[in-house]
Design a protein around this motif. Structure first.
Motif, PDB file in Angstrom:
ATOM      1  N   LEU A  88      36.009  71.168  69.447  1.00 25.76           N
ATOM      2  CA  LEU A  88      37.262  71.114  68.674  1.00 25.76           C
ATOM      3  C   LEU A  88      38.287  72.133  69.186  1.00 25.76           C
ATOM      4  O   LEU A  88      39.490  71.863  69.246  1.00 25.76           O
ATOM      5  CB  LEU A  88      36.975  71.373  67.195  1.00 25.76           C
ATOM      6  N   SER A 113      46.568  70.592  69.248  1.00 27.41           N
ATOM      7  CA  SER A 113      46.894  70.100  67.900  1.00 27.41           C
ATOM      8  C   SER A 113      47.984  69.038  67.911  1.00 27.41           C
ATOM      9  O   SER A 113      48.100  68.260  66.960  1.00 27.41           O
ATOM     10  CB  SER A 113      47.313  71.273  66.995  1.00 27.41           C
ATOM     11  N   ARG A 136      46.388  64.939  67.996  1.00 28.01           N
ATOM     12  CA  ARG A 136      46.536  64.838  66.540  1.00 28.01           C
ATOM     13  C   ARG A 136      45.772  63.632  65.980  1.00 28.01           C
ATOM     14  O   ARG A 136      45.137  63.713  64.925  1.00 28.01           O
ATOM     15  CB  ARG A 136      48.025  64.737  66.172  1.00 28.01           C
ATOM     16  N   LEU A 155      42.092  64.433  65.626  1.00 27.56           N
ATOM     17  CA  LEU A 155      41.859  65.396  64.550  1.00 27.56           C
ATOM     18  C   LEU A 155      41.967  64.739  63.171  1.00 27.56           C
ATOM     19  O   LEU A 155      41.083  64.906  62.327  1.00 27.56           O
ATOM     20  CB  LEU A 155      42.861  66.550  64.673  1.00 27.56           C
ATOM     21  N   ILE A 192      40.693  66.434  59.792  1.00 32.06           N
ATOM     22  CA  ILE A 192      40.997  67.827  60.157  1.00 32.06           C
ATOM     23  C   ILE A 192      42.510  68.023  60.194  1.00 32.06           C
ATOM     24  O   ILE A 192      43.214  67.279  60.902  1.00 32.06           O
ATOM     25  CB  ILE A 192      40.389  68.184  61.527  1.00 32.06           C
ATOM     26  N   ALA A 245      45.690  69.080  61.581  1.00 34.74           N
ATOM     27  CA  ALA A 245      46.025  69.527  62.939  1.00 34.74           C
ATOM     28  C   ALA A 245      46.734  70.872  62.923  1.00 34.74           C
ATOM     29  O   ALA A 245      46.513  71.711  63.821  1.00 34.74           O
ATOM     30  CB  ALA A 245      46.892  68.460  63.617  1.00 34.74           C
ATOM     31  N   LEU A 283      44.320  73.908  63.036  1.00 25.95           N
ATOM     32  CA  LEU A 283      43.325  74.040  64.108  1.00 25.95           C
ATOM     33  C   LEU A 283      43.365  75.428  64.745  1.00 25.95           C
ATOM     34  O   LEU A 283      42.349  75.969  65.174  1.00 25.95           O
ATOM     35  CB  LEU A 283      43.557  72.955  65.172  1.00 25.95           C
ATOM     36  N   ARG A 294      40.582  73.365  55.433  1.00 23.18           N
ATOM     37  CA  ARG A 294      40.142  71.962  55.589  1.00 23.18           C
ATOM     38  C   ARG A 294      39.616  71.421  54.250  1.00 23.18           C
ATOM     39  O   ARG A 294      39.847  70.258  53.913  1.00 23.18           O
ATOM     40  CB  ARG A 294      39.039  71.841  56.652  1.00 23.18           C
TER      41      ARG A 294
END
Length: 550
Positions: free
Chosen positions: A478, A483, A487, A490, A495, A497, A500, A515
């Protein structure tokens, strides 16, 4: 009642038992369920004998009657030409099948070719570690591996011992010594056998079924299948086998057999929790109805499984929040073969409401039975259903689960939502059949070394494992994503972005906290889309472990 019935206890050698079973003298009657033990239980039985532990007794019915019996035991096709009296196993099917399948090597013309897992019968004794094991596909046996199928065949046994001596170097004699000790434990092993003679079929199946009342646990489907068994017609156990095969095609093949029995009963308007199978008159009516309506029942249960698979994303039994949902849907489709769009929309909403609220976890048998009846008799007849009498559709959802635990229906429901995001691989392409990864090793931790124990165990610290062979934490890959350009990848894993960078900076706890908040909001948006009333509290709470699949 047969007054001439006799009960005689005997003691048999295990080797004698398995040879009789392979030769067709000792058989498994058709009213018994199929072989269901997993591989570990098979190995445990062999290990008990090696350690000279008792392995329980057998109950056998000796009869001159021609009674239908299973066509195989282990991988051995049974010769049913044997005339004279036959011994039928009433209690001990799993043990006898394990021992016979493991110890007897079938000849070329006696191999049963329809076994769904033939490799389970090929068991090896590891003379180095003194344990039993199945070898993995493509693994070759080592010099210390002794094939259990050679154990009670004298010439084969001597040949294998010679191989160990020839190829085992200094350790060869030790391997042979351990294998000889193993042989002695199996040859010496005796097992008590209770034989029942001079009784008829109906008494025999009653004896089998009533083992439950004497402390032997028998599941509801075994009980019903035994009591409703009648020579010459398809048994309830066979119907459940057929339905298991149908469900397998929709990813639900591991559905508990008792749940399948309940789905059958739900369709037929019978009590889904019935335990009184010895009411002969009622059972006669039940079987007559079943014989006439089994095709409609099978269609209804398959429609329910198809609806779950295609319209709700439940493509695997590990993802079904409550097994009872299959029972309820089967009842609906029994009453309605072609639902209107409004009925389908209603079923969609009912499914998500019952999943998010944990309705089945708190629903007692009376409430569940009433819901089944309402779905079958009312909702299936109403082209535009709006509400239920027996379940609130506006009940608030349970909060976001505090811990990740797939034994909880709340966690499984969360997983269904996550799979709707269509998780992508590193190329940005949705993972093919991602639901198959939702198993013991299919989800990995995002990060280890998290200080907050609640965050460490939270669903926020779980992500689909892209490579099943890679058990490392997901942050290893990851942190290399961008990001902006990544995107899509993610967001497909839930997740945020824009957070991150926290993971890239090593701020694991802060990242997981962000998250988790993101997932809570994502789930609330999902609920609104599914017309589920939002939880009263946004704070994650522990979710109950569900037990309805018994």
């Amino acid at each position: 009642m047969n007054n001439n019935q006799t009960v005689k206890p005997e003691v048999w050698q295990v080797v004698e038992l398995v040879r009789d079973a392979a030769g067709g003298k000792l058989r498994i009657p058709d009213f018994q369920r199929p072989f269901v033990w997993d591989r570990n239980r098979m190995l445990d039985l062999l290990d008990s004998i090696r350690r000279r532990y008792p392995i329980g007794s057998l109950l056998v019915w000796e009869t001159e009657e021609q009674v239908s019996s299973k066509g195989n035991i282990g991988l051995i096709k049974i010769n049913k030409e044997n005339k004279g009296s036959t011994s039928l196993v009433l209690d001990g099917h799993q043990r006898i099948s394990t021992l016979t399948g493991a110890l007897i090597e079938p000849s070329e013309d006696s191999i049963f070719k329809d076994d769904p897992d033939p490799g389970r019968w090929e068991i090896w004794f590891n003379a180095k570690e003194e344990l039993f094991e199945h070898l993995r596909d493509n693994d070759k046996p080592e010099v210390w591996h002794f094939p259990m199928r050679k154990l009670i065949d004298t010439f084969s046994f001597l040949g294998e011992c010679q191989r160990m001596l020839d190829n085992g170097g200094k350790e060869g004699p030790h391997f042979v010594q351990k294998t000889q000790e193993l042989l002695r434990s199996f040859v010496d092993q005796q097992i008590p056998v209770v034989k029942i003679r001079n009784t008829d079929l109906s008494q025999a199946v009653n004896i089998f079924a009533r083992l439950n009342s004497t402390g032997k646990k028998i599941s509801a489907d075994e009980m019903a299948a035994a009591i409703t068994y009648k020579e010459g017609r398809s048994s309830l156990a066979n119907y459940i086998d057929d339905l298991t095969e149908i469900l397998t095609g929709w990813g639900l093949g591991k559905t508990n057999r008792t749940i399948i029995l309940r789905a059958i009963l739900a369709c037929m308007g019978d009590d889904i929790y019935s335990t009184k199978w010895d009411r002969s008159e009622k059972d006669k009516d039940f079987y007559d109805k079943l014989d006439k309506g089994i095709d409609s029942v099978k269609n209804a249960i398959e429609q329910a499984a198809k609806f779950l698979h295609e319209q709700l994303g439940v493509k695997h039994d590990r993802l079904l929040p409550y097994a009872q949902q299959l029972v309820v849907l089967a009842a609906f489709f029994y009453g309605c073969k072609k639902p209107t769009q409004q009925q389908q929309d209603f079923l969609h909403r009912w499914f998500w409401v019952s999943s998010f609220t944990g309705w089945f976890a708190s629903g007692n048998p009376s409430r569940v039975s009433a819901l089944v009846k309402e779905m079958r008799d009312v909702i299936s007849k109403d082209p535009v259903p709006q509400s239920l009498e027996n379940m609130r559709m506006d009940e608030p959802a349970e909060p976001f689960p505090k811990y990740f635990d797939t034994r909880s229906a709340r966690t499984r429901t969360w997983l269904l939502m996550m799979l709707e995001l269509q998780p992508c691989n590193m190329e940005g392409v949705p993972v093919k059949e991602s639901w198959n990864s939702v198993g013991e090793y299919g989800l990995s931790y995002i990060a280890t070394g998290v200080k907050d124990k609640n965050l460490r165990s939270s669903p926020a610290n779980r992500i689909l494992r892209l490579d099943p062979k890679n058990r490392a934490q997901a942050m290893n890959w990851l942190v290399h994503l961008n990001s902006e350009t990544n995107r899509k990848i993610l967001t497909s894993h839930g997740i945020p972005a824009d957070k991150l960078h926290l993971l890239q900076e090593g701020k694991r706890d802060k990242f997981l906290q962000e998250r988790r908040d993101y997932l809570v909001n994502l789930e609330r948006e999902f609920m609104e889309k599914k017309r589920v009333t939002l939880p009263l509290d946004s704070t994650p709470k522990p979710a109950p472990i569900d037990t309805d699949t018994e």
